[in-house]
Write an enzyme that holds these catalytic residues in place. Structure first.
Site, PDB file in Angstrom:
ATOM      1  N   HIS A 161      -4.604   1.286   7.308  1.00 17.65           N
ATOM      2  CA  HIS A 161      -3.266   1.866   7.450  1.00 17.65           C
ATOM      3  C   HIS A 161      -3.078   3.018   6.455  1.00 17.65           C
ATOM      4  O   HIS A 161      -2.613   4.102   6.824  1.00 17.65           O
ATOM      5  CB  HIS A 161      -2.206   0.770   7.235  1.00 17.65           C
ATOM      6  CG  HIS A 161      -0.796   1.254   7.257  1.00 17.65           C
ATOM      7  ND1 HIS A 161       0.087   0.935   8.266  1.00 17.65           N
ATOM      8  CD2 HIS A 161      -0.100   2.055   6.394  1.00 17.65           C
ATOM      9  CE1 HIS A 161       1.254   1.534   8.024  1.00 17.65           C
ATOM     10  NE2 HIS A 161       1.175   2.201   6.889  1.00 17.65           N
ATOM     11  N   GLU A 162      -3.465   2.780   5.204  1.00 19.07           N
ATOM     12  CA  GLU A 162      -3.288   3.824   4.180  1.00 19.07           C
ATOM     13  C   GLU A 162      -4.222   5.002   4.447  1.00 19.07           C
ATOM     14  O   GLU A 162      -3.848   6.157   4.261  1.00 19.07           O
ATOM     15  CB  GLU A 162      -3.519   3.248   2.777  1.00 19.07           C
ATOM     16  CG  GLU A 162      -2.585   2.109   2.385  1.00 19.07           C
ATOM     17  CD  GLU A 162      -1.129   2.386   2.676  1.00 19.07           C
ATOM     18  OE1 GLU A 162      -0.692   3.547   2.551  1.00 19.07           O
ATOM     19  OE2 GLU A 162      -0.411   1.439   3.050  1.00 19.07           O
ATOM     20  N   GLY A 221       0.845  -1.194   0.000  1.00 21.87           N
ATOM     21  CA  GLY A 221       0.000   0.000   0.000  1.00 21.87           C
ATOM     22  C   GLY A 221       0.876   1.238   0.000  1.00 21.87           C
ATOM     23  O   GLY A 221       2.011   1.217   0.480  1.00 21.87           O
ATOM     24  N   CYS A 252       5.591  -0.084   7.204  1.00 21.75           N
ATOM     25  CA  CYS A 252       5.254   1.141   6.484  1.00 21.75           C
ATOM     26  C   CYS A 252       6.464   1.535   5.657  1.00 21.75           C
ATOM     27  O   CYS A 252       7.577   1.579   6.181  1.00 21.75           O
ATOM     28  CB  CYS A 252       4.904   2.253   7.479  1.00 21.75           C
ATOM     29  SG  CYS A 252       4.475   3.811   6.665  1.00 21.75           S
ATOM     30  N   LEU A 253       6.243   1.803   4.370  1.00 25.48           N
ATOM     31  CA  LEU A 253       7.369   2.147   3.493  1.00 25.48           C
ATOM     32  C   LEU A 253       8.055   3.428   3.941  1.00 25.48           C
ATOM     33  O   LEU A 253       9.203   3.664   3.568  1.00 25.48           O
ATOM     34  CB  LEU A 253       6.883   2.277   2.042  1.00 25.48           C
ATOM     35  CG  LEU A 253       6.360   0.972   1.414  1.00 25.48           C
ATOM     36  CD1 LEU A 253       5.818   1.251   0.023  1.00 25.48           C
ATOM     37  CD2 LEU A 253       7.447  -0.090   1.375  1.00 25.48           C
ATOM     38  N   HIS A 311      -2.837   7.491   6.793  1.00 20.21           N
ATOM     39  CA  HIS A 311      -1.857   8.430   6.205  1.00 20.21           C
ATOM     40  C   HIS A 311      -2.546   9.706   5.709  1.00 20.21           C
ATOM     41  O   HIS A 311      -1.952  10.784   5.756  1.00 20.21           O
ATOM     42  CB  HIS A 311      -1.134   7.780   5.025  1.00 20.21           C
ATOM     43  CG  HIS A 311       0.026   6.912   5.413  1.00 20.21           C
ATOM     44  ND1 HIS A 311       1.135   7.381   6.093  1.00 20.21           N
ATOM     45  CD2 HIS A 311       0.272   5.601   5.190  1.00 20.21           C
ATOM     46  CE1 HIS A 311       2.000   6.390   6.276  1.00 20.21           C
ATOM     47  NE2 HIS A 311       1.507   5.292   5.739  1.00 20.21           N
ATOM     48  N   GLN A 349       2.846   9.991   1.167  1.00 16.09           N
ATOM     49  CA  GLN A 349       4.137   9.301   1.226  1.00 16.09           C
ATOM     50  C   GLN A 349       5.038   9.648   0.052  1.00 16.09           C
ATOM     51  O   GLN A 349       6.247   9.417   0.102  1.00 16.09           O
ATOM     52  CB  GLN A 349       3.937   7.780   1.292  1.00 16.09           C
ATOM     53  CG  GLN A 349       3.307   7.312   2.600  1.00 16.09           C
ATOM     54  CD  GLN A 349       3.202   5.810   2.653  1.00 16.09           C
ATOM     55  OE1 GLN A 349       2.256   5.244   2.138  1.00 16.09           O
ATOM     56  NE2 GLN A 349       4.187   5.156   3.253  1.00 16.09           N
TER      57      GLN A 349
HETATM   58 NI    NI Z   1       2.432   3.433   5.798  1.00 12.76          NI
END
Ligand code: NI
Length: 163
Positions: A136-137, A46, A94-95, A140, A51
């Site tokens: 989660h996304e 995701g 998380c990236l 953000h 991000q």
């Molecule tokens: Ni994330």
């Protein structure tokens, strides 16, 4: 398509709430294509607008591609309409916070509404990994990361590892 740079926490943009997408323009279509490419390359399941520095309410996800079957989803102006009463713990990466896994408690299932790239509005129920990634996304877009879902002690320990 092009890879976009993934911002790393604690970049201030990752703590900033995003604005709705007003219109699906060519820029938005390019952004979404780039986000998918960036997500698969990372590799992740995701990726949310902020991000990559796009402060807009949209995310891309694919809950199944790592198991060999792609299921790309782009959610523009998503809204969580309902959350299940049942919750579960799951490890989240998380990236934007590489190499840190946080165990987060969230509802098992959600009802999500979103707009696709053709401007069509959808509503669907998600459960398990799919619901987890979407939540989660979605966080953000409100300027939240998984750290913000942890108790202070756990968070402090993980931040120390991350630093
Ligand atoms: Ni994330």
């Amino acid at each position: 398509m092009a890879l976009r740079e993934i911002l790393l926490w604690p970049d201030a943009r990752l703590s900033t709430a995003c604005a709705p997408v007003e219109e699906i323009t060519d820029d938005i279509r390019t952004l979404v294509a780039d986000m998918f490419e960036t997500m698969y390359d990372a590799p992740g399941r995701g990726l949310a607008g902020p991000q990559v520095g796009a402060m807009l309410r949209l995310f891309v996800m694919d809950a199944t591609w790592k198991e060999g079957e792609k299921s790309p989803l782009v959610a523009i102006n998503p809204e969580i309409k309902a959350l299940s009463d049942e919750t579960c713990e799951m490890d989240e990466g998380c990236l934007s916070i590489p190499e840190i896994t946080a165990t987060v408690t969230r509802p098992v299932g959600i009802t999500l509404s979103w707009t696709d790239l053709d401007g069509q509005r959808h509503t669907g129920e998600m459960i398990g990994a799919e619901a987890r990634i979407a939540q989660h996304e979605y966080d953000h877009l409100d300027g939240l990361v998984h750290f913000d879902r942890l108790d202070a002690k756990t968070r402090a320990r993980l931040e120390e590892i991350y630093a």
